[in-house]
Write an enzyme that holds these catalytic residues in place. Structure first.
Site, PDB file in Angstrom:
ATOM      1  N   TYR A   1       0.728  -1.085  -0.089  1.00 25.15           N
ATOM      2  CA  TYR A   1       0.215   0.004   0.080  1.00 25.15           C
ATOM      3  C   TYR A   1       0.977   1.345  -0.044  1.00 25.15           C
ATOM      4  CZ  TYR A   1      -4.375  -2.637   1.539  1.00 25.15           C
ATOM      5  OH  TYR A   1      -5.315  -3.106   1.576  1.00 25.15           O
TER       6      TYR A   1
ATOM      7  N   TYR B   1      -0.496  -9.779   1.077  1.00 22.62           N
ATOM      8  CA  TYR B   1       0.677  -9.058   1.814  1.00 22.62           C
ATOM      9  C   TYR B   1       0.827  -9.617   3.572  1.00 22.62           C
ATOM     10  CZ  TYR B   1      -3.269  -5.924   3.309  1.00 22.62           C
ATOM     11  OH  TYR B   1      -4.443  -5.452   3.641  1.00 22.62           O
TER      12      TYR B   1
ATOM     13  N   HIS C   1      -7.205  -9.057  -1.468  1.00 18.91           N
ATOM     14  CA  HIS C   1      -8.740  -8.284  -1.298  1.00 18.91           C
ATOM     15  C   HIS C   1      -8.711  -7.117  -1.823  1.00 18.91           C
ATOM     16  CE1 HIS C   1      -6.277  -7.506   2.169  1.00 18.91           C
ATOM     17  NE2 HIS C   1      -6.804  -6.326   2.283  1.00 18.91           N
TER      18      HIS C   1
ATOM     19  N   HIS D   1     -10.670  -3.557  -0.958  1.00 21.59           N
ATOM     20  CA  HIS D   1     -11.684  -2.724  -0.057  1.00 21.59           C
ATOM     21  C   HIS D   1     -12.715  -2.167  -0.629  1.00 21.59           C
ATOM     22  CE1 HIS D   1      -9.119  -3.399   3.591  1.00 21.59           C
ATOM     23  NE2 HIS D   1      -8.151  -3.555   2.803  1.00 21.59           N
TER      24      HIS D   1
HETATM   25 FE   LIG Z   1      -6.131  -4.327   2.998  1.00 25.36          FE
END
Ligand SMILES: [Fe+2]
Length: 283
Positions: A152, A191, A204, A206
């Site tokens: 991220y 991750y 996934h 979000h």
């Molecule tokens: Fe996440």
């Protein structure tokens, strides 16, 4: 309408794979526990749940807020009753969004920079439905996700996977008259996170749906079929009901793929009723 003033931030917490534990949140050194420890704990909860079902308990179709194997949920799950908010009053000072505020290009996460992001380009599309299967039109749908390497863009995600200068990992769109939404993005990677030793999150995306106002917001996660990490992911496992878990699972959708360009996944979101998509209640 309910507001939870005691809420934590599921999605913010778990997007912090290699960060230091939150002050006051980490029970001892959670990372010292093994997957075997966690799996045994999850198994025991599963057996207790199965027994409760046999004894007539209702299926649990939403995530447990204090699911112990999800370590940081132990000390920050809501412990007080929900605050009731007057929806009309809160509309007076809540932010609002209009039809013209969401540009169609915002649904393509692969065109936000000068070059193309690394990874497998995918289309994620589906419908937003109410409890009776009726399409929900004009719904603001937002997504955020890790890049193809499972990283991220977040100051607390410092694990050794590369950032992608051509991928931010956020997008949004509005549903059309038939309740349809469609994103072009990159398949996110799994991750690591420090829930326990060698803890990994299943890949996934979000999702956030705003309803018609911020107080109606719902947050959930979409998973990919045929992944390997569901058995050991405490966030996935916090939803006990198998049918509800399937509601978080996208399906491969050949009809939406684009030849020579992208595979496609379908993810329908049900806002209410028996088939409601499990949501992260404490966002
Ligand atoms: Fe996440």
């Amino acid at each position: 309408m309910l507001l939870d003033a005691n809420a934590g931030h599921h999605q913010d917490d778990e997007l912090v794979p290699a960060a230091e534990p939150h002050a006051g949140h980490a029970p001892l050194d959670a990372a010292a526990e093994t997957q075997a420890d966690l799996s045994a704990e999850i198994k025991a909860i599963g057996e207790a749940y199965a027994q409760a079902l046999k004894n007539g308990a209702a299926p649990e179709t939403q995530p447990r807020l204090d699911f112990a194997p999800y370590r940081s949920s132990i000390l920050r799950h809501p412990t007080k009753s929900l605050h009731h908010a007057d929806p009309e009053t809160i509309e007076l000072y809540s932010p609002a969004f209009g039809h013209q505020d969401v540009h169609s290009l915002e649904s393509d996460l692969t065109i936000q920079h000068n070059g193309e992001p690394q990874g497998e380009r995918i289309i994620v599309q589906g419908k937003v439905l109410d409890g009776d299967g009726r399409p929900v039109a004009g719904q603001l749908v937002e997504i955020w996700q890790a890049n193809a390497a499972g990283r991220y863009i977040h100051k607390r995600d410092q694990h050794p996977a590369p950032l992608d200068p051509n991928f931010t990992g956020v997008g949004r769109c509005r549903t059309d008259a038939e309740g349809r939404y469609r994103f072009v993005t990159i398949k996110p990677g799994a991750y690591p996170w420090r829930n326990h030793d060698n803890a990994w999150r299943a890949a996934h995306i979000h999702f956030s749906l705003f309803g018609r106002a911020f107080v109606q917001r719902l947050v959930t996660q979409m998973y990919f079929p045929n992944e390997h990490l569901f058995f050991q992911d405490p966030i996935y496992q916090s939803v006990r009901d198998e049918r509800a878990r399937q509601a978080m699972m996208s399906s491969f959708d050949l009809s939406e793929t684009v030849p020579e360009w992208a595979l496609a996944y379908r993810f329908d979101i049900v806002l209410t009723g028996r088939d409601k998509t499990p949501i992260d209640e404490d966002h």
